[in-house]
Design a protein around this motif. Structure first.
Motif, PDB file in Angstrom:
ATOM      1  N   ALA A   2       5.809  30.782 -26.011  1.00 63.25           N
ATOM      2  CA  ALA A   2       5.443  29.860 -27.088  1.00 63.25           C
ATOM      3  C   ALA A   2       4.797  28.588 -26.548  1.00 63.25           C
ATOM      4  O   ALA A   2       3.775  28.143 -27.069  1.00 63.25           O
ATOM      5  CB  ALA A   2       6.665  29.515 -27.925  1.00 63.25           C
ATOM      6  N   ILE A   3       5.366  27.992 -25.504  1.00 62.49           N
ATOM      7  CA  ILE A   3       4.788  26.775 -24.940  1.00 62.49           C
ATOM      8  C   ILE A   3       3.442  27.094 -24.300  1.00 62.49           C
ATOM      9  O   ILE A   3       2.478  26.349 -24.458  1.00 62.49           O
ATOM     10  CB  ILE A   3       5.759  26.144 -23.919  1.00 62.49           C
ATOM     11  N   GLY A   4       3.375  28.178 -23.587  1.00 61.52           N
ATOM     12  CA  GLY A   4       2.116  28.595 -22.968  1.00 61.52           C
ATOM     13  C   GLY A   4       1.042  28.881 -23.997  1.00 61.52           C
ATOM     14  O   GLY A   4      -0.133  28.546 -23.805  1.00 61.52           O
ATOM     15  N   LEU A   5       1.434  29.484 -25.112  1.00 65.38           N
ATOM     16  CA  LEU A   5       0.478  29.790 -26.175  1.00 65.38           C
ATOM     17  C   LEU A   5      -0.062  28.514 -26.811  1.00 65.38           C
ATOM     18  O   LEU A   5      -1.263  28.402 -27.057  1.00 65.38           O
ATOM     19  CB  LEU A   5       1.126  30.677 -27.228  1.00 65.38           C
ATOM     20  N   PHE A   6       0.808  27.541 -27.037  1.00 69.24           N
ATOM     21  CA  PHE A   6       0.339  26.259 -27.572  1.00 69.24           C
ATOM     22  C   PHE A   6      -0.591  25.557 -26.586  1.00 69.24           C
ATOM     23  O   PHE A   6      -1.564  24.921 -26.984  1.00 69.24           O
ATOM     24  CB  PHE A   6       1.517  25.350 -27.935  1.00 69.24           C
ATOM     25  N   PHE A   7      -0.293  25.658 -25.302  1.00 66.16           N
ATOM     26  CA  PHE A   7      -1.156  25.064 -24.281  1.00 66.16           C
ATOM     27  C   PHE A   7      -2.525  25.739 -24.267  1.00 66.16           C
ATOM     28  O   PHE A   7      -3.556  25.075 -24.193  1.00 66.16           O
ATOM     29  CB  PHE A   7      -0.492  25.170 -22.908  1.00 66.16           C
ATOM     30  N   ILE A   8      -2.541  27.076 -24.368  1.00 65.45           N
ATOM     31  CA  ILE A   8      -3.801  27.824 -24.377  1.00 65.45           C
ATOM     32  C   ILE A   8      -4.634  27.449 -25.601  1.00 65.45           C
ATOM     33  O   ILE A   8      -5.827  27.152 -25.493  1.00 65.45           O
ATOM     34  CB  ILE A   8      -3.524  29.343 -24.345  1.00 65.45           C
ATOM     35  N   ILE A   9      -4.016  27.451 -26.765  1.00 65.69           N
ATOM     36  CA  ILE A   9      -4.746  27.118 -27.992  1.00 65.69           C
ATOM     37  C   ILE A   9      -5.191  25.661 -27.970  1.00 65.69           C
ATOM     38  O   ILE A   9      -6.311  25.337 -28.370  1.00 65.69           O
ATOM     39  CB  ILE A   9      -3.877  27.434 -29.230  1.00 65.69           C
ATOM     40  N   GLY A  10      -4.344  24.767 -27.480  1.00 62.75           N
ATOM     41  CA  GLY A  10      -4.705  23.358 -27.390  1.00 62.75           C
ATOM     42  C   GLY A  10      -5.878  23.116 -26.459  1.00 62.75           C
ATOM     43  O   GLY A  10      -6.794  22.337 -26.769  1.00 62.75           O
ATOM     44  N   THR A  11      -5.876  23.781 -25.307  1.00 61.59           N
ATOM     45  CA  THR A  11      -6.986  23.653 -24.367  1.00 61.59           C
ATOM     46  C   THR A  11      -8.279  24.154 -24.985  1.00 61.59           C
ATOM     47  O   THR A  11      -9.332  23.519 -24.852  1.00 61.59           O
ATOM     48  CB  THR A  11      -6.688  24.449 -23.079  1.00 61.59           C
ATOM     49  N   CYS A  12      -8.206  25.273 -25.687  1.00 62.43           N
ATOM     50  CA  CYS A  12      -9.395  25.835 -26.346  1.00 62.43           C
ATOM     51  C   CYS A  12      -9.912  24.884 -27.422  1.00 62.43           C
ATOM     52  O   CYS A  12     -11.119  24.659 -27.517  1.00 62.43           O
ATOM     53  CB  CYS A  12      -9.054  27.196 -26.936  1.00 62.43           C
ATOM     54  N   ILE A  13      -9.018  24.317 -28.209  1.00 60.79           N
ATOM     55  CA  ILE A  13      -9.432  23.400 -29.272  1.00 60.79           C
ATOM     56  C   ILE A  13     -10.088  22.153 -28.690  1.00 60.79           C
ATOM     57  O   ILE A  13     -11.126  21.696 -29.179  1.00 60.79           O
ATOM     58  CB  ILE A  13      -8.226  23.032 -30.170  1.00 60.79           C
ATOM     59  N   ILE A  14      -9.506  21.617 -27.618  1.00 59.19           N
ATOM     60  CA  ILE A  14     -10.085  20.424 -26.986  1.00 59.19           C
ATOM     61  C   ILE A  14     -11.473  20.723 -26.436  1.00 59.19           C
ATOM     62  O   ILE A  14     -12.404  19.934 -26.615  1.00 59.19           O
ATOM     63  CB  ILE A  14      -9.140  19.899 -25.889  1.00 59.19           C
TER      64      ILE A  14
END
Length: 176
Positions: A2-14
């Motif tokens: 879950a934390i890794g998934l939020f990091f992946i999606i956050g990096t993509c959004i940024i």
């Protein structure tokens, strides 16, 4: 994951927001062809990553993951093409549609074998492609304009190498 998934999606959004804001700010130096390429690449990468993530987490419900990832890809393609013009919007939306479909199929088919691994691999590929798109936009604008252009990074290939090494190192570490 879950934390890794939020990091992946956050990096993509940024990354996507940085590319879109950069292209919007310097749009008078972006040619039609490059604008179409930028919107196509951004929409395809977002569609395929979101499709893969949704396909893995909606295992067995290919309809829902395909529709949601197509909608995300269409939206990002529309937003990414707006600063350049209608051909870039159309190209971005079509690429987002195609990326969403392919990502959902990939995530649904490979979710049984190694669900987290396919998400990490797709995230690495998407991150690298988006960094290259941002570097291409910076290079194009720097060559076309006479004014000082804000640069995100100076040596993108070194950054890509560091990201690949970090990715390989972090895949060896498993939290138990």
């Amino acid at each position: 994951m879950a934390i890794g998934l939020f990091f992946i999606i956050g990096t993509c959004i940024i990354q996507v927001l940085a590319i879109i804001m950069y292209i919007t700010y310097y749009r008078k130096w972006v040619t039609q062809m490059y604008g179409m390429m930028f919107s196509m690449a951004v929409a395809m990468m977002v569609g395929i990553l979101m499709g893969t993530i949704l396909g893995v987490y909606n295992q067995g419900d290919l309809f829902a993951s395909t529709i949601l990832s197509i909608l995300v890809g269409l939206f990002v393609g529309f937003i990414a093409g707006m600063p350049v013009g209608l051909p870039a919007v159309i190209d971005g939306m079509i690429s987002g549609l195609m990326g969403g479909m392919m990502g959902a199929m990939l995530g649904d088919m490979l979710a049984m074998a190694r669900p987290e691994t396919i998400i990490k691999i797709m995230a690495l590929i998407v991150t690298m492609v988006l960094l290259l798109v941002l570097y291409t936009a910076e290079d194009l604008i720097r060559r076309k304009s006479d004014q000082l252009v804000y640069s995100f990074f100076k040596y993108p290939f070194v950054l890509l190498f560091i990201i690949a090494v970090l990715f390989l190192g972090l895949t060896k570490l498993e939290v138990k």
